[in-house]
Design a protein around this motif. Structure first.
Motif, mmCIF file in Angstrom:
data_model
loop_
_atom_site.group_PDB
_atom_site.id
_atom_site.type_symbol
_atom_site.label_atom_id
_atom_site.label_comp_id
_atom_site.label_asym_id
_atom_site.label_seq_id
_atom_site.Cartn_x
_atom_site.Cartn_y
_atom_site.Cartn_z
ATOM 1 N N LYS A 1 0.705 -1.273 0.007
ATOM 2 C CA LYS A 1 0.239 -0.098 0.124
ATOM 3 C C LYS A 1 0.763 1.183 -0.033
ATOM 4 O O LYS A 1 0.648 2.129 0.875
ATOM 5 C CB LYS A 1 -0.818 0.058 1.191
ATOM 6 C CG LYS A 1 -2.057 -1.118 1.220
ATOM 7 C CD LYS A 1 -3.048 -1.117 2.374
ATOM 8 C CE LYS A 1 -3.956 -2.012 2.237
ATOM 9 N NZ LYS A 1 -3.691 -3.362 1.920
ATOM 10 N N ASP B 1 -1.178 4.673 -0.534
ATOM 11 C CA ASP B 1 -2.064 4.890 0.712
ATOM 12 C C ASP B 1 -0.902 5.599 1.975
ATOM 13 O O ASP B 1 -1.361 6.504 2.395
ATOM 14 C CB ASP B 1 -2.704 3.734 1.425
ATOM 15 C CG ASP B 1 -3.717 3.032 0.176
ATOM 16 O OD1 ASP B 1 -4.781 3.592 0.209
ATOM 17 O OD2 ASP B 1 -3.259 2.172 -0.374
ATOM 18 N N ASN C 1 0.129 8.756 0.795
ATOM 19 C CA ASN C 1 -1.048 9.757 1.028
ATOM 20 C C ASN C 1 -1.405 10.179 2.452
ATOM 21 O O ASN C 1 -1.628 11.216 2.766
ATOM 22 C CB ASN C 1 -2.526 9.201 0.446
ATOM 23 C CG ASN C 1 -3.410 10.060 0.399
ATOM 24 O OD1 ASN C 1 -3.380 10.966 0.240
ATOM 25 N ND2 ASN C 1 -4.722 9.306 0.863
ATOM 26 N N LYS C 2 -1.140 9.005 3.276
ATOM 27 C CA LYS C 2 -0.996 9.400 4.744
ATOM 28 C C LYS C 2 -0.184 10.242 5.148
ATOM 29 O O LYS C 2 -0.190 11.322 6.128
ATOM 30 C CB LYS C 2 -1.230 7.913 5.515
ATOM 31 C CG LYS C 2 -1.446 8.146 6.737
ATOM 32 C CD LYS C 2 -1.301 6.867 7.524
ATOM 33 C CE LYS C 2 -1.535 6.973 9.195
ATOM 34 N NZ LYS C 2 -1.504 5.665 9.872
ATOM 35 N N MET D 1 -5.607 10.382 -3.000
ATOM 36 C CA MET D 1 -5.376 9.577 -3.862
ATOM 37 C C MET D 1 -5.402 9.906 -5.169
ATOM 38 O O MET D 1 -4.284 9.412 -5.870
ATOM 39 C CB MET D 1 -6.147 7.988 -3.403
ATOM 40 C CG MET D 1 -5.836 7.292 -2.105
ATOM 41 S SD MET D 1 -4.283 6.890 -2.138
ATOM 42 C CE MET D 1 -4.178 5.451 -3.422
#
Length: 836
Positions: free
Chosen positions: A300, A303, A306-307, A317
């Motif tokens: 991921k 992700d 993005n976090k 995203m």
């Protein structure tokens, strides 16, 4: 704020984290200096201008999250280019060596296998060369964020199910493709009949992700599905190539070669090389896809980035995926190192310059998030500030009024509000033609213009639409103006912008119910607060610009009355009261404004009520102090205001306030101004001030700095209301002799050998008091001669300065010049000393 150099090499971006801001003062707290003393000419700088000061121990380098994506793109590009190179070599080997040299001598099986492998590899290479283009086009629209996630793109089951739904439920997919970007972004908006929440779509051109390639298969053959088809075509082609090549390499059944047949003696080696190249190329490609799947689906990576970037949710995203595709495309189409030169901020600025509404929204969202994030803010704002076209675009976006552009407009305003916090950037923002008009467009209020010449149009504040929050734009507009107003020149531009100043002042209005309500909406209070802060900064501007601004502010008929309501009903909002009082203090620098303030019913009474108010919390002390300073300013050189104050019967309370540590300085200032500027007709009303004489004398003997200055200044006027007998009785009650007071005055002149910036009038006041003591009293003349007053006066003559010639100051500019020069006072005192 000190910064360390980046620990990362290459084209990555270095982000610097400020651990703490030391000694940061609130915007609402008054400065230590007042109108009665000059302010330092060195302009106060914001925290950003001192970014290179402090200890390196307070900062650390923060790694940019997108570095993981650019490194991932580089590694994928290495595998991709290696596979492509082997594929090219295999293609050349097959066409030149095998098919060209052995086309007749090859077995039928090998001939067709080579042909099939070349066809499927050609198809794979073709699809690969266009896959990125189709994938890139498939993400042009934000509305596809919920459809084209990587997991959906990479999952075969999701792909098959999705296509089945596409074929048999076109209307379902059509509805989904029109899903509003506000829902994707998680803002909670719900589309209504007017489609307020939907992002703007081009009306004269196609959206690339929804182009129908075939007329009778509209819901299948669109760009957002073609990328999926090309992806699986490559995987199947590579798998088929692996199977066929491995099968031939294992079996080695290349046909028999007759003894002495020289035409076929190298056929086995040539075929083995070809099948090995084809197998290696296909395996490398499948390895690339496996690595892709591992990092994206299992680890991921997107992700995670993005976090770390804190872009948030599905909309984040979209931004991350778009950035990765661009970086990967650069690595594949150019040098493998081209992608390393990308960063999210530059990427966002490029999108902002696009003509696509969706791209502009993505770019604005990234810039906004990175500007607000403390970890990335400095680096982001620095890059934006150096890119003038980007600033110009952000300013232009403030004018967008289409409800479908609300989100982009809000993000642009938030970025500009952060950008304006840095002095150099604020100058660039204000330097854009029409910038002030654009900022003014954020303030959603107006007055009707249909009234006659003898009446004012009603004030109309545009209320929030269920899906359009106007108050947010009001706050952002006022916040930008507040930050811009820290610069002297920009204040002039704000004042010269047509209709902007009355609009700002309109927001200072607060109803009684709002000020008294404990549960008042924070947004409404914030609107009033920010508008007051802007007016305060404009009113405190120095020089000719400040004079013009104060005149314009005071000429707006609602300025003083709005502040009066805050003074009258705002006990629960001391912060608003303090801001309003400080505005009145600044306006009182101008004579016309002083008369307007005093002539507005209830203002002086409201200030005195606040000044004398007791039993309040300690945080209210600043408001009481500000009220005292405002009253002293309003009484200065204003006979009318002095008369109005005396009519309020406040003399006794002012005398009592001289004994209160919080109020005594400003109470003394007010009393002195009342004595000086009330005129001869007010002698009887001011006679009661003599009761303050003992307190004043004791404060002179024990006080210092400001307290001593104001008490010495008041004493000379208090004694004018007493004859010699009354003054003698006063000294007895105070327990201080005239000789002791004389000694204190001479010590003051000795202590301050030159004018002091904090107490510029103390020498003047000391000489005035000494003159009164020596007038018609020979004993005091002898005392002063014995103390060496003559020598100190001559020293004063050699050190006089303009600093001592004014009652108040606007920055470093003196205002309200004393009618009597300090030279004249010294000459008078010297003449009295010679009368002994």
């Amino acid at each position: 704020m000190n910064r360390w150099d980046s620990e990362e090499g290459g084209g990555g971006r270095s982000i610097h984290l400020q651990i703490s801001d030391l000694n940061r003062l609130s915007d609402n707290i008054s400065p230590v200096t007042t109108m009665f003393e000059p302010q330092n000419s060195i302009e106060k700088r914001d925290n950003s201008s001192n970014a290179n000061s402090g200890s390196a121990a307070l900062t650390k380098t923060v790694r940019a999250p997108e570095k993981k994506l650019t490194l991932f793109a580089l590694r994928l590009a290495v595998l991709e280019k290696a596979a492509t190179g082997l594929g090219t070599l295999g293609f050349i080997w097959a066409t030149v060596v095998l098919l060209g040299g052995f086309a007749i001598t090859l077995d039928k099986t090998d001939f067709w296998l080579i042909t099939i492998i070349l066809l499927i590899e050609g198809a794979r290479i073709f699809s690969r060369s266009h896959e990125l283009e189709w994938q890139h086009q498939a993400t042009w629209s934000i509305t596809d964020a919920g459809i084209n996630s990587f997991r959906a793109l990479k999952s075969s089951s999701s792909f098959l199910i999705g296509n089945i739904k596409t074929v048999f439920s076109p209307f379902f997919v059509a509805g989904k493709s029109r899903q509003c970007s506000r829902d994707i972004a998680g803002t909670g908006g719900v589309a209504n009949a007017q489609n307020w929440d939907c992002q703007r779509k081009p009306t004269r051109r196609w959206t690339s992700s929804e182009v129908p390639l075939l007329p009778y298969a509209r819901w299948v053959f669109v760009t957002k599905h073609i990328s999926k088809l090309l992806y699986w075509l490559q995987v199947l082609s590579a798998t088929a190539c692996v199977v066929l090549s491995a099968m031939k390499l294992i079996k080695h059944n290349y046909g028999d070669v007759a003894k002495g047949d020289t035409d076929k003696k190298n056929r086995k080696a040539a075929l083995t090389i070809f099948y090995a190249l084809a197998l290696a190329e296909a395996l490398l490609f499948l390895m690339e896809k496996a690595y892709w799947e591992w990092k994206v689906t299992y680890c991921k990576l997107l992700d995670e980035v993005n976090k770390e970037s804190e872009l948030g949710g599905a909309s984040g995203m979209v931004s991350i995926r778009r950035f990765f595709y661009d970086a990967y495309s650069r690595c594949v189409n150019g040098s493998i190192f081209d992608g390393l030169k990308m960063d999210m901020v530059t990427f966002a600025m490029d999108l902002l310059a696009s003509n696509s509404p969706d791209e502009q929204l993505i770019g604005a969202r990234i810039l906004r998030q990175f500007s607000l994030n403390p970890r990335f803010s400095d680096d982001t704002l620095q890059k934006i500030g150096l890119n003038f076209p980007v600033i110009e675009k952000l300013v232009e976006m403030l004018n967008w009024s289409d409800p479908q552009e609300e989100e982009s407009r809000k993000y642009a305003a938030e970025v500009l509000s952060k950008l304006a916090g840095k002095k150099q950037n604020s100058l660039r923002v204000a330097g854009i033609p029409g910038a002030m008009e654009s900022i003014s467009s954020l303030l959603q209020t107006n007055r009707s213009s249909g009234g006659a010449a003898d009446e004012i149009g009603e004030r109309n504040i545009i209320c929030d639409h269920p899906n359009y929050e106007f108050w947010k734009f009001n706050h952002l507009g006022l916040l930008i103006l507040k930050k811009l107003a820290r610069d002297h020149d920009i204040c002039g531009k704000i004042g010269n912008t047509r209709g902007l100043l009355p609009k700002i002042i309109d927001f200072t209005h607060a109803e009684e119910w709002l000020l008294k309500n404990d549960n008042a909406a924070a947004s409404q209070i914030l609107t009033v607060k920010r508008s007051l802060q802007v007016v305060k900064r404009l009113g405190s501007t120095t020089g000719t610009t400040g004079k013009l601004l104060r005149r314009e502010i005071s000429e707006v008929i609602f300025t003083v009355s709005n502040i009066r309501d805050i003074l009258r009903y705002g006990e629960k909002q001391p912060m608003l009261q303090q801001l309003g009082i400080e505005i009145l203090t600044s306006l009182a620098l101008e004579e016309d404004a002083t008369e307007r303030i005093g002539g507005t019913g209830g203002v002086l009474k409201g200030l005195f009520n606040i000044f004398f108010k007791e039993g309040l919390s300690q945080k209210y002390d600043q408001v009481r102090t500000a009220a005292g300073e405002a009253l002293a300013m309003l009484a200065l050189e204003s006979k009318n205001n002095c008369y109005r104050m005396l009519k309020l019967d406040i003399l006794d309370r002012l005398v009592q306030a001289l004994e209160l540590p919080l109020l005594r300085v400003n109470a003394a200032r007010i009393l002195r101004n009342l004595c000086t500027y009330s005129g001869e007709n007010s002698f009887k009303q001011l006679k009661g001030i003599t009761a303050a004489a003992p307190t004043v004398i004791q404060a002179i003997m024990s006080g210092e700095n400001k307290l001593q200055e104001v008490m010495v200044g008041l004493a000379a006027h208090v004694f004018k209301f007493m004859d010699s007998q009354e003054s003698s009785q006063m000294f007895e009650r105070a327990g201080i002799t005239e000789a002791e007071l004389a000694y204190a005055l001479v010590q003051i002149l000795k202590k301050y050998q030159k004018p002091h910036i904090k107490i510029p009038r103390i020498r003047r006041f000391a000489i005035e008091l000494a003159i009164w003591m020596m007038t018609n009293k020979a004993s005091n003349i002898r005392i002063f001669n014995g103390l060496g007053l003559e020598k100190e006066l001559e020293s004063v003559l050699e050190t006089t300065a303009e600093l001592e010639s004014f009652n108040m100051f606007s920055g470093t500019v003196g205002m309200s010049r004393h009618s009597t020069t300090i030279h004249s006072l010294v000459e008078t005192a010297l003449n009295l000393l010679m009368e002994e």
